[in-house]
Enzyme design. Structure first.
Site, PDB file in Angstrom:
ATOM      1  CG  ASP A  83      45.488  36.181  34.086  1.00 42.85           C
ATOM      2  OD1 ASP A  83      44.504  36.153  34.502  1.00 42.85           O
ATOM      3  OD2 ASP A  83      46.229  35.596  33.353  1.00 42.85           O
TER       4      ASP A  83
ATOM      5  CG  HIS B  28      36.950  37.837  39.908  1.00 42.93           C
ATOM      6  ND1 HIS B  28      38.239  37.721  39.371  1.00 42.93           N
ATOM      7  CD2 HIS B  28      36.157  37.141  39.194  1.00 42.93           C
ATOM      8  CE1 HIS B  28      38.014  37.101  38.124  1.00 42.93           C
ATOM      9  NE2 HIS B  28      36.755  36.516  38.158  1.00 42.93           N
TER      10      HIS B  28
ATOM     11  CG  LEU C  46      49.507  55.487  43.543  1.00 41.23           C
ATOM     12  CD1 LEU C  46      51.067  55.121  43.036  1.00 41.23           C
ATOM     13  CD2 LEU C  46      48.927  54.247  44.220  1.00 41.23           C
TER      14      LEU C  46
HETATM   15  C1  IPE Z   1      43.597  39.814  31.122  1.00 38.83           C
HETATM   16  O1  IPE Z   1      43.565  38.609  31.848  1.00 38.83           O
HETATM   17  C2  IPE Z   1      42.675  40.809  31.691  1.00 38.83           C
HETATM   18  C3  IPE Z   1      42.637  41.058  33.096  1.00 38.83           C
HETATM   19  C4  IPE Z   1      43.603  40.726  33.955  1.00 38.83           C
HETATM   20  C5  IPE Z   1      41.650  42.329  33.370  1.00 38.83           C
HETATM   21  P1  IPE Z   1      42.514  37.494  30.970  1.00 38.83           P
HETATM   22  O2  IPE Z   1      42.630  36.224  31.956  1.00 38.83           O
HETATM   23  O3  IPE Z   1      41.162  37.587  30.668  1.00 38.83           O
HETATM   24  O4  IPE Z   1      43.658  37.056  29.812  1.00 38.83           O
HETATM   25  P2  IPE Z   1      43.648  35.808  28.700  1.00 38.83           P
HETATM   26  O5  IPE Z   1      42.076  35.675  28.244  1.00 38.83           O
HETATM   27  O6  IPE Z   1      44.016  34.708  29.690  1.00 38.83           O
HETATM   28  O7  IPE Z   1      44.360  36.290  27.638  1.00 38.83           O
HETATM   29  C1  IPE Z   2      42.185  37.842  36.217  1.00 42.94           C
HETATM   30  O1  IPE Z   2      41.794  36.663  36.827  1.00 42.94           O
HETATM   31  C2  IPE Z   2      41.018  38.961  36.536  1.00 42.94           C
HETATM   32  C3  IPE Z   2      39.835  39.265  35.400  1.00 42.94           C
HETATM   33  C4  IPE Z   2      40.217  38.830  34.207  1.00 42.94           C
HETATM   34  C5  IPE Z   2      38.977  39.997  35.619  1.00 42.94           C
HETATM   35  P1  IPE Z   2      41.089  35.587  35.888  1.00 42.94           P
HETATM   36  O2  IPE Z   2      39.788  35.509  36.253  1.00 42.94           O
HETATM   37  O3  IPE Z   2      41.699  35.698  34.507  1.00 42.94           O
HETATM   38  O4  IPE Z   2      41.770  34.139  36.629  1.00 42.94           O
HETATM   39  P2  IPE Z   2      42.402  32.990  35.966  1.00 42.94           P
HETATM   40  O5  IPE Z   2      43.324  33.502  34.669  1.00 42.94           O
HETATM   41  O6  IPE Z   2      41.259  32.387  35.290  1.00 42.94           O
HETATM   42  O7  IPE Z   2      43.052  32.267  36.925  1.00 42.94           O
HETATM   43 MG    MG Z   3      43.088  34.920  33.508  1.00 37.72          MG
END
Ligand code: IPE
Ligand code: IPE
Ligand code: MG
Length: 245
Positions: free
Chosen positions: A17, A34, A128
């Site tokens: 995240d 991303h 892995l």
């Molecule tokens: C969880 O992160 C999903 C992934 C890392 C793919 P999100 O950013 O979507 O989670 P929330 O919405 O903050 O809970």
């Molecule tokens: C996690 O990073 C990746 C996905 C959920 C695809 P985020 O896109 O949720 O990044 P933040 O949380 O908005 O910084």
């Molecule tokens: Mg996020």
């Protein structure tokens, strides 16, 4: 006196995240974050291979991430197509076996075919196991496993559910890491993380490097995993037997 080094976690699970925030702080579009996240995953996979971790399971796209703006969702899908083409040969060269975990029904035919191809191309690798959870949700996994058992007329026991779950090819995660500062599960591995050690890092995923991974592993190695027993029992040599539950 023999000094034994502390055990490596066999299976590490990561909620990757913080990509969006990483990009926004640099005045870049979220998709750039991303993209950088894919680089960070490559580095993390290599670090896990080097450290002898056997299984890495990462959360790449959740069932709920469809709720994001259309441009971000399509950017993520394009990134998956690009990564399948570019990264799979390199991962295979490093001995990585890929599994994609999640609902494939909602994916484009191109991606669905790419996932199957990547799994087939890496099926003989043994260094892995990399499980990429894509269009995945913990509740989806549990509900789907239960539905399979009902359809087969099998009883809904823990063992049967466990065997029907999407990660039945690997043992449960030992260490569950979430980057990006949030301290929640966000529907990741709800069933399998029953006894995982949780580690929350403030680092954004693109900045989660080898040193950050080592910090998480060191924290894991300082934990006492009791599995319901007492410290005294563990000190007396009692061992957790997952089969005896
Ligand atoms: C969880 O992160 C999903 C992934 C890392 C793919 P999100 O950013 O979507 O989670 P929330 O919405 O903050 O809970
Ligand atoms: C996690 O990073 C990746 C996905 C959920 C695809 P985020 O896109 O949720 O990044 P933040 O949380 O908005 O910084
Ligand atoms: Mg996020």
């Amino acid at each position: 006196m023999t000094i034994t080094s502390p055990a490596m976690p066999h299976h590490i699970a990561i909620v990757m995240d913080g990509n969006g925030r990483w990009a926004t702080r640099r005045f870049l579009p979220r998709v750039a974050g991303h993209k950088q996240g894919v680089e960070s995953l490559r580095r993390c996979v290599k670090a896990c291979v080097d450290r002898g971790v056997a299984v890495l399971t990462v959360f790449a796209f959740s069932s709920e991430n469809w709720n994001r703006p259309v441009e971000e969702v399509s950017g993520l899908m394009d990134l998956m197509v690009g990564a399948l083409g570019r990264e799979v040969p390199k991962l295979s060269h490093d001995g990585v076996r890929l599994h994609f975990i999640g609902e494939r029904g909602g994916l484009s035919e191109k991606i669905a075919a790419g996932l199957l191809q990547a799994e087939a191309a890496t099926a003989r690798n043994t260094r892995l196991v990399l499980n990429v959870c894509f269009n995945y949700g913990g509740r989806w996994d549990i509900a789907r496993a239960a539905a399979q058992l009902v359809a087969r007329g099998e009883p809904l026991t823990e063992a049967n559910l466990d065997a029907a779950m999407a990660l039945s090819h690997v043992p449960d995660p030992d260490l569950f890491i979430r980057t990006g500062g949030e301290q929640r599960l966000s529907n990741f591995l709800l069933w399998q993380s029953a006894y995982a050690e949780l580690f929350f890092s403030d680092r954004l995923w693109p900045e989660f490097d080898e040193a950050a991974l080592d910090e998480a592993i060191a924290a894991f190695q300082r934990r006492e995993r009791r599995f319901g027993q007492t410290s005294a029992q563990l000190a007396g040599g009692a061992r957790h037997d997952p089969q005896a539950a």
